[in-house]
Design a protein around this motif. Structure first.
Motif, short mmCIF file in Angstrom:
data_model
loop_
_atom_site.label_atom_id
_atom_site.label_comp_id
_atom_site.label_asym_id
_atom_site.label_seq_id
_atom_site.Cartn_x
_atom_site.Cartn_y
_atom_site.Cartn_z
N ARG A 266 36.17 55.38 31.99
CA ARG A 266 35.09 56.51 31.92
C ARG A 266 33.74 55.51 31.85
O ARG A 266 33.77 54.79 30.86
N ARG A 267 33.05 56.02 32.11
CA ARG A 267 31.80 55.45 31.91
C ARG A 267 31.43 56.28 30.19
O ARG A 267 32.21 57.11 29.62
N PRO A 268 30.40 55.40 29.39
CA PRO A 268 29.86 56.34 28.26
C PRO A 268 29.11 57.58 28.70
O PRO A 268 28.68 57.63 29.52
N ALA A 269 29.44 58.54 27.92
CA ALA A 269 28.42 59.99 28.21
C ALA A 269 27.15 59.72 27.84
O ALA A 269 26.66 59.37 26.81
N ALA A 270 26.41 59.45 29.19
CA ALA A 270 24.82 60.16 29.59
C ALA A 270 24.34 60.96 28.65
O ALA A 270 22.87 60.43 26.96
N GLU A 271 24.67 61.85 26.94
CA GLU A 271 24.30 62.58 26.75
C GLU A 271 23.94 62.54 24.84
O GLU A 271 23.07 62.64 24.92
N VAL A 272 24.43 61.13 25.17
CA VAL A 272 24.44 60.30 23.56
C VAL A 272 23.18 59.39 24.04
O VAL A 272 22.10 59.40 23.23
N LEU A 273 22.32 59.56 25.27
CA LEU A 273 20.92 58.72 25.18
C LEU A 273 19.50 59.39 25.47
O LEU A 273 20.16 60.40 26.67
N PRO A 274 18.68 59.16 25.51
CA PRO A 274 17.35 60.27 25.56
C PRO A 274 18.07 60.18 27.56
O PRO A 274 17.73 58.74 27.87
N VAL A 275 17.07 61.13 27.68
CA VAL A 275 16.63 61.05 29.06
C VAL A 275 15.68 59.79 29.77
O VAL A 275 16.36 59.22 30.53
N TYR A 276 14.81 59.67 29.39
CA TYR A 276 14.46 58.56 29.47
C TYR A 276 14.90 57.37 29.80
O TYR A 276 13.94 55.89 30.22
N ARG A 277 15.99 57.20 29.26
CA ARG A 277 17.04 55.48 29.43
C ARG A 277 17.87 55.35 29.78
O ARG A 277 18.78 54.41 30.41
N ARG A 278 18.10 56.90 30.46
CA ARG A 278 19.62 56.98 31.58
C ARG A 278 19.19 56.36 32.79
O ARG A 278 18.31 56.51 33.19
N LEU A 279 20.11 55.65 33.06
CA LEU A 279 20.34 54.94 34.52
C LEU A 279 20.33 56.32 36.05
O LEU A 279 21.59 56.20 35.62
N VAL A 280 19.53 56.42 36.60
CA VAL A 280 19.91 57.33 37.77
C VAL A 280 19.47 56.61 39.30
O VAL A 280 19.10 56.20 39.57
N PRO A 281 20.79 57.09 39.58
CA PRO A 281 22.46 57.66 39.70
C PRO A 281 22.66 56.85 38.68
O PRO A 281 23.06 55.59 39.21
N ALA A 282 23.32 57.60 38.65
CA ALA A 282 24.56 56.79 37.00
C ALA A 282 25.89 56.10 38.52
O ALA A 282 25.75 56.78 39.03
N PRO A 283 26.07 54.31 38.18
CA PRO A 283 27.57 53.91 38.60
C PRO A 283 28.28 55.23 38.71
O PRO A 283 29.15 55.85 37.72
N VAL A 284 29.77 54.94 39.59
CA VAL A 284 30.86 56.02 39.50
C VAL A 284 31.47 55.30 39.66
O VAL A 284 33.01 56.00 39.86
N SER A 285 31.92 54.25 39.99
CA SER A 285 32.92 53.50 39.61
C SER A 285 33.76 52.93 38.03
O SER A 285 33.41 53.31 37.34
N SER A 286 35.07 52.12 38.08
CA SER A 286 35.09 52.12 36.69
C SER A 286 34.75 51.17 35.46
O SER A 286 33.77 50.17 36.38
N SER A 287 34.63 51.92 34.55
CA SER A 287 34.11 51.26 33.32
C SER A 287 34.06 49.90 32.86
O SER A 287 33.09 49.03 32.63
#
Length: 527
Positions: free
Chosen positions: A87-108
């Motif tokens: 699984r990919r890292p939990a997005a909630e750990v990072l602030p919104v402005y730093r998150r990559l959108v849309p996030a990849p869905v393949s294996s991490s």
């Protein structure tokens, strides 16, 4: 083992927490843009296209980099990610402005971006370490951006980078790195110096290489006192040069040629007959001989002829015999019998309609499908082969597909063949090539000889230096002699002071270096 994975997981979470706690800055948006630009390896393929515009090390670096990126992407995305689910890292750990959108869905695991970045940087470093000094920091930043934007664990990135580096290093098994830009050869001290080209007769083939570029004007400007002969369709280039030598007499101290390998070989034969030095200006499509020689541009020819620096180079010959008589051809690079001449004929037939490279690709595919073996006699023993390769000098690497020469004055022929009298020989040869083990296969043969006699049951086509020159039932190959060929001696303090060796292969780097030097000089001279 389970405890080791636990420690990796704790390390990943600690890194993620530390990155998430970083204060906001302009770097955040920059890393988001950078990591997006590397999607589908677009960033690396774009850099490769830019590097490929320059000849020499940078072009080879671009080609190897693109191949390494493709291999790394295949291993990671089509291989490892399908076998290892994470699984990919939990997005909630990072602030919104730093998150990559849309996030990849393949294996991490592992990071494809890190693998391709490391593969490209490592491949470039194999060919051009100085170019890699610029590429490597960018690759490291792309790899880190996957952690900074929260789409990969740090261990994903480390493993991905390791896989990419291994893939790039593995390309050397199939595609050896050329350790030097010029093959070794004995220096010739008695080559005449010809400042401004005085005493030099140059044959210029304007249809070689780029169809939109005629080098005659540039050569006339660089060598204003040289005699230039433009090739004509109604007369052979060698005959045209012979006529000029007869008219000019003792005033000629050397001959030169600007064209492809076929034209260069024809002029080299004249130079051998008249015992004259040769100057080679690379204006053909591939310039195999000039690349082995280590001459990449007109500037180097001007420097070498102006001061009289040259090296000894072997010229090979082949005597073709059939029931009608015999004739002799000379070659500087290679000769071949079998499937290759058929491919050359098809390429020449189609290139006027499709262009040279599309015609070459189409001819290669058709030839492989229609290939028929031939029977040859070497040293009194008959064998059935798919092709026979003869190189003017030992080619590197041994026991593999010949790529380049590391010496030009060995006095030996490099003879290689692929046997057709072994069951499943084509399949076995293909598998051996794929595994980089052709040198250990029973279908492959290789020898180095000063001369070679080949008998054929019926006339077969022969190609020399990329051109089909005729058919014969008996061929006698040998090293016919040596000629001095102009090449700049990079150990000469004159060139060391004027152009640093690592800039000599790329004029744009040389110009850039000179502009920096001039700027520094003008700045340092201010009060």
């Amino acid at each position: 083992m389970y405890r080791k994975f636990q420690r990796v997981g704790r390390f990943d979470r600690a890194v993620e927490s530390a990155v998430g706690a970083l204060p906001a800055s302009r770097v955040d948006q920059g890393l988001l843009s950078l990591t997006t630009s590397a999607n589908y390896s677009g960033l690396w393929l774009g850099i490769a296209a830019l590097l490929a515009t320059r000849k020499g090390q940078t072009r080879r670096a671009a080609m190897r980099g693109a191949v390494a990126v493709g291999g790394a992407s295949l291993v990671v995305n089509a291989g490892m990610k399908t076998l290892i689910a994470r699984r990919r890292p939990a997005a909630e750990v990072l602030p919104v402005y730093r998150r990559l959108v849309p996030a990849p869905v393949s294996s991490s695991f592992p990071s494809g971006h890190a693998a391709c970045a490391a593969a490209f940087a490592t491949a470039v470093a194999l060919e051009s370490p100085r170019t890699a000094a610029v590429v490597a920091p960018l690759a490291a930043t792309v790899a880190y951006s996957r952690i900074h934007t929260g789409v990969h664990w740090s261990s994903d990135v480390f493993v991905g980078a390791a896989v990419g580096s291994v893939v790039a290093l593995a390309t050397q098994r199939w595609w050896p790195v050329r350790e030097s830009d010029e093959a070794l050869a004995r220096p010739v001290r008695e080559a005449p110096a010809m400042p401004k080209g005085k005493g030099l007769v140059v044959v210029v083939n304007p249809v070689s290489g780029d169809p939109n570029y005629d080098p005659t004007g540039d050569i006339a400007t660089a060598l204003p006192e040289a005699v230039l002969l433009r090739t004509r369709p109604d007369i052979d280039a060698a005959d045209q040069l012979e006529q000029a030598l007869a008219e000019l007499g003792p005033a000629v101290e050397a001959v030169g040629v600007a064209g492809g390998d076929g034209t260069v070989a024809a002029v080299a034969a004249v130079a051998l007959r008249h015992k004259l030095p040769l100057a080679v200006i690379p204006t053909g499509t591939l310039n195999h001989f000039a690349r082995d020689l280590g001459v990449y541009d007109l500037i180097e020819v001007v420097d070498a002829t102006g001061i009289g620096e040259a090296v000894a180079v072997d010229v090979a010959s082949v005597e073709l015999e059939d029931e009608t008589g015999s004739s002799t051809r000379y070659l500087l690079n290679t000769a071949s019998i079998g499937t290759y001449p058929d491919m050359v004929r098809m390429r020449e037939k189609w290139q006027h309609r499709w262009g040279k490279w599309p015609a070459f690709a189409a001819a290669l595919v058709v030839t492989l499908r229609r290939a028929e073996s031939i029977q040859i006699q070497i040293d009194g023993r008959w064998q059935r082969v798919w092709f026979l390769f003869i190189g003017n000098g030992p080619y590197h690497p041994h026991g593999a597909v010949p790529a380049f020469r590391d010496r030009l004055d060995s006095g030996l022929l490099d003879v290689r063949w692929l046997r057709a009298d072994v069951r499943w020989s084509r399949t076995r040869a293909f598998m051996a090539l794929a595994l980089s083990a052709i040198g250990h296969s029973t279908v492959y043969g290789e020898r180095q000889l000063p001369e070679l006699l080949v008998d054929l049951p019926s006339p077969e086509a022969l190609a020399t230096d990329g051109e089909v020159v005729g058919k014969a039932s008996r061929l006698h190959f040998r090293v016919a002699g040596q000629i001095p060929v102009y090449r700049r001696d990079e150990s000469n303090p004159l060139w060391v002071d004027r152009v640093r060796p690592h800039h000599r292969r790329a004029p744009w780097l040389r110009d850039w270096f000179q502009s920096l030097t001039d700027r520094w000089s003008s700045t340092s001279s201010r009060p």
